[in-house]
Write a protein that holds these residues in place. Sequence first.
Motif, short mmCIF file in Angstrom:
data_model
loop_
_atom_site.label_atom_id
_atom_site.label_comp_id
_atom_site.label_asym_id
_atom_site.label_seq_id
_atom_site.Cartn_x
_atom_site.Cartn_y
_atom_site.Cartn_z
N GLY A 25 0.84 -1.19 0.00
CA GLY A 25 0.00 0.00 0.00
C GLY A 25 0.87 1.24 0.00
O GLY A 25 2.04 1.19 0.39
N ASP A 27 0.58 5.81 0.39
CA ASP A 27 -0.21 6.98 0.70
C ASP A 27 0.63 8.22 0.43
O ASP A 27 1.82 8.26 0.79
N GLY A 41 -4.27 7.48 -1.97
CA GLY A 41 -3.45 6.28 -1.89
C GLY A 41 -4.14 5.06 -2.43
O GLY A 41 -5.26 5.11 -2.95
N THR A 42 -3.45 3.94 -2.28
CA THR A 42 -3.96 2.66 -2.73
C THR A 42 -3.41 1.56 -1.83
O THR A 42 -2.34 1.73 -1.23
N TYR A 44 -3.64 -3.05 -1.36
CA TYR A 44 -4.12 -4.36 -1.81
C TYR A 44 -4.44 -5.21 -0.59
O TYR A 44 -3.66 -5.24 0.36
N GLN A 61 -8.25 -4.54 -4.64
CA GLN A 61 -7.40 -3.37 -4.79
C GLN A 61 -8.25 -2.15 -4.45
O GLN A 61 -9.32 -1.96 -5.03
N THR A 62 -7.79 -1.33 -3.50
CA THR A 62 -8.53 -0.17 -3.06
C THR A 62 -7.75 1.09 -3.40
O THR A 62 -6.54 1.16 -3.19
N TYR A 63 -8.47 2.10 -3.90
CA TYR A 63 -7.92 3.43 -4.15
C TYR A 63 -8.75 4.40 -3.33
O TYR A 63 -9.97 4.23 -3.21
N TYR A 64 -8.13 5.43 -2.75
CA TYR A 64 -8.90 6.35 -1.93
C TYR A 64 -8.39 7.78 -2.04
O TYR A 64 -7.25 8.04 -2.43
N GLU A 82 -13.68 5.84 -1.35
CA GLU A 82 -12.91 4.63 -1.67
C GLU A 82 -13.51 3.96 -2.89
O GLU A 82 -14.74 3.85 -3.01
N GLU A 84 -13.11 0.32 -4.78
CA GLU A 84 -12.55 -1.03 -4.58
C GLU A 84 -12.86 -1.90 -5.80
O GLU A 84 -13.97 -1.89 -6.32
N ASP A 85 -11.85 -2.65 -6.21
CA ASP A 85 -11.97 -3.51 -7.38
C ASP A 85 -11.48 -4.91 -7.00
O ASP A 85 -10.36 -5.07 -6.53
#
Length: 105
Positions: A25, A27, A41-42, A44, A61-64, A82, A84-85
Amino acid sequence: IAKRWTAAHKREMWDSRGRDIFSAGADLSYRVSEKLKASAGTFYSLYKYDYFADRERNDVQTYYFKLRCKWAWSLESEVQYEFEDDDFDVIGCLRYRFAKTVSER
């Protein structure tokens, strides 16, 4: 201006039942002013529990993006989006938090 930027990175590696696992991850934050901070950030997650759907999700996988504002010495608010994929779904979530700090004297 460089003192306003903060970067963080996290990596994890482990062996689980013969399967090598890697997660990471990152940030990046920018202090706009004394009261306002923006972060993006992102990260996993091998496993993530979805409380709304009452199920476990895999390989997420998260992006925020997050904004945090300190209004006064004991009041702050935060808004975070957020995205999330995983292998089956794409989920977006918007959260807002307002907090008051209580100190004991």
